[in-house]
Scaffold this motif. Structure first.
Motif, PDB file in Angstrom:
ATOM      1  N   ARG A   1      30.922  52.130  40.994  1.00 38.02           N
ATOM      2  CA  ARG A   1      30.118  51.944  42.203  1.00 38.02           C
ATOM      3  C   ARG A   1      28.812  51.274  41.810  1.00 38.02           C
ATOM      4  NH1 ARG A   1      33.067  51.618  46.098  1.00 38.02           N
ATOM      5  NH2 ARG A   1      31.163  51.525  47.324  1.00 38.02           N
TER       6      ARG A   1
ATOM      7  N   ALA B   1      31.450  43.662  45.608  1.00 39.02           N
ATOM      8  CA  ALA B   1      32.684  44.274  46.117  1.00 39.02           C
ATOM      9  C   ALA B   1      33.859  43.973  45.187  1.00 39.02           C
ATOM     10  CB  ALA B   1      32.972  43.795  47.531  1.00 39.02           C
ATOM     11  N   PHE B   2      33.923  42.766  44.679  1.00 33.45           N
ATOM     12  CA  PHE B   2      34.991  42.396  43.752  1.00 33.45           C
ATOM     13  C   PHE B   2      34.935  43.260  42.495  1.00 33.45           C
ATOM     14  CE2 PHE B   2      36.521  40.133  40.033  1.00 33.45           C
ATOM     15  CZ  PHE B   2      37.800  39.782  40.423  1.00 33.45           C
ATOM     16  N   TYR B   3      33.764  43.340  41.873  1.00 32.10           N
ATOM     17  CA  TYR B   3      33.645  44.117  40.628  1.00 32.10           C
ATOM     18  C   TYR B   3      33.811  45.612  40.867  1.00 32.10           C
ATOM     19  CZ  TYR B   3      32.742  40.182  37.627  1.00 32.10           C
ATOM     20  OH  TYR B   3      32.884  39.024  36.903  1.00 32.10           O
ATOM     21  N   GLU B   4      33.379  46.124  42.004  1.00 30.39           N
ATOM     22  CA  GLU B   4      33.628  47.539  42.308  1.00 30.39           C
ATOM     23  C   GLU B   4      35.123  47.800  42.363  1.00 30.39           C
ATOM     24  OE1 GLU B   4      29.820  49.256  44.774  1.00 30.39           O
ATOM     25  OE2 GLU B   4      31.361  48.187  45.928  1.00 30.39           O
ATOM     26  N   ARG B   5      35.861  46.936  43.019  1.00 31.24           N
ATOM     27  CA  ARG B   5      37.311  47.117  43.143  1.00 31.24           C
ATOM     28  C   ARG B   5      37.997  46.926  41.790  1.00 31.24           C
ATOM     29  NH1 ARG B   5      42.062  47.053  42.591  1.00 31.24           N
ATOM     30  NH2 ARG B   5      43.699  46.696  44.127  1.00 31.24           N
ATOM     31  N   ALA B   6      37.586  45.900  41.040  1.00 29.42           N
ATOM     32  CA  ALA B   6      38.237  45.602  39.760  1.00 29.42           C
ATOM     33  C   ALA B   6      37.963  46.674  38.708  1.00 29.42           C
ATOM     34  CB  ALA B   6      37.781  44.235  39.243  1.00 29.42           C
TER      35      ALA B   6
ATOM     36  N   GLY C   1      36.457  49.921  39.377  1.00 32.22           N
ATOM     37  CA  GLY C   1      36.417  51.296  39.866  1.00 32.22           C
ATOM     38  C   GLY C   1      35.016  51.889  39.810  1.00 32.22           C
TER      39      GLY C   1
ATOM     40  N   ASN D   1      47.426  47.231  38.669  1.00 34.21           N
ATOM     41  CA  ASN D   1      46.527  47.602  39.760  1.00 34.21           C
ATOM     42  C   ASN D   1      45.855  46.382  40.390  1.00 34.21           C
ATOM     43  OD1 ASN D   1      45.022  49.535  41.384  1.00 34.21           O
ATOM     44  ND2 ASN D   1      43.271  49.019  40.098  1.00 34.21           N
ATOM     45  N   LEU D   2      45.560  45.370  39.587  1.00 32.44           N
ATOM     46  CA  LEU D   2      44.844  44.192  40.097  1.00 32.44           C
ATOM     47  C   LEU D   2      45.766  43.111  40.661  1.00 32.44           C
ATOM     48  CD1 LEU D   2      42.068  43.752  37.380  1.00 32.44           C
ATOM     49  CD2 LEU D   2      41.878  44.823  39.640  1.00 32.44           C
TER      50      LEU D   2
ATOM     51  N   PHE E   1      45.331  41.546  44.085  1.00 35.93           N
ATOM     52  CA  PHE E   1      43.902  41.533  44.395  1.00 35.93           C
ATOM     53  C   PHE E   1      43.217  40.351  43.720  1.00 35.93           C
ATOM     54  CE2 PHE E   1      39.565  42.799  43.024  1.00 35.93           C
ATOM     55  CZ  PHE E   1      38.966  42.777  44.273  1.00 35.93           C
TER      56      PHE E   1
END
Length: 135
Positions: free
Chosen positions: A27, A18-23, A25, A84-85, A88
């Protein structure tokens, strides 16, 4: 020979994915609840559970114990990624900085403490070096 992936071992695959997906973009593609991959055009970040370690060799890898590897991602605009990060990422190690070799780099730690570098080439030599790499 081609480097195809880097595998990170963790106690909590879902959290790290989940962290790497958010960081990033990206999937993730899940093979099992113990293994997922985030694929880029030039390589893959694999994330595996500690439950997979005995398949290789018992005790051969430990989660959240890395202080020697930096996971690096080439991005179009590292300053925009930083904005963006912010809010987060909990642990920024270095704000965007132009490095002596011509990349503007942002360093931070993932939830397991692994060092991550998002970078953008900014000097002519660095831009040329990465010209053919898909982003």
């Amino acid at each position: 020979m081609n480097l195809v992936s880097i595998r990170v071992i963790t106690d909590d695959v879902a959290r790290l994915v989940a962290f790497y997906e958010r960081a990033t973009g990206l999937r993730a593609t899940w093979a099992t609840e113990d293994f997922a991959e985030l694929r880029t055009p030039s390589g893959t970040l694999a994330i595996g559970s500690t439950r997979t370690v005995p398949l290789f060799a018992p005790g051969s890898a430990r989660p959240a114990d890395n202080r020697s590897v930096i996971i690096e991602f080439l991005v179009d605009d590292v300053d925009a990624v930083h904005r963006n990060l912010t809010g987060f990422v909990a642990d920024f190690v270095k704000e965007p900085t132009t490095m002596p070799w011509g990349n503007r780099a942002l360093l931070f730690r993932d939830p397991d403490g692994n060092l991550v570098n998002f970078f953008t080439p900014v000097t002519p030599a660095a831009v040329e070096k990465f010209a053919g790499v898909a982003r």
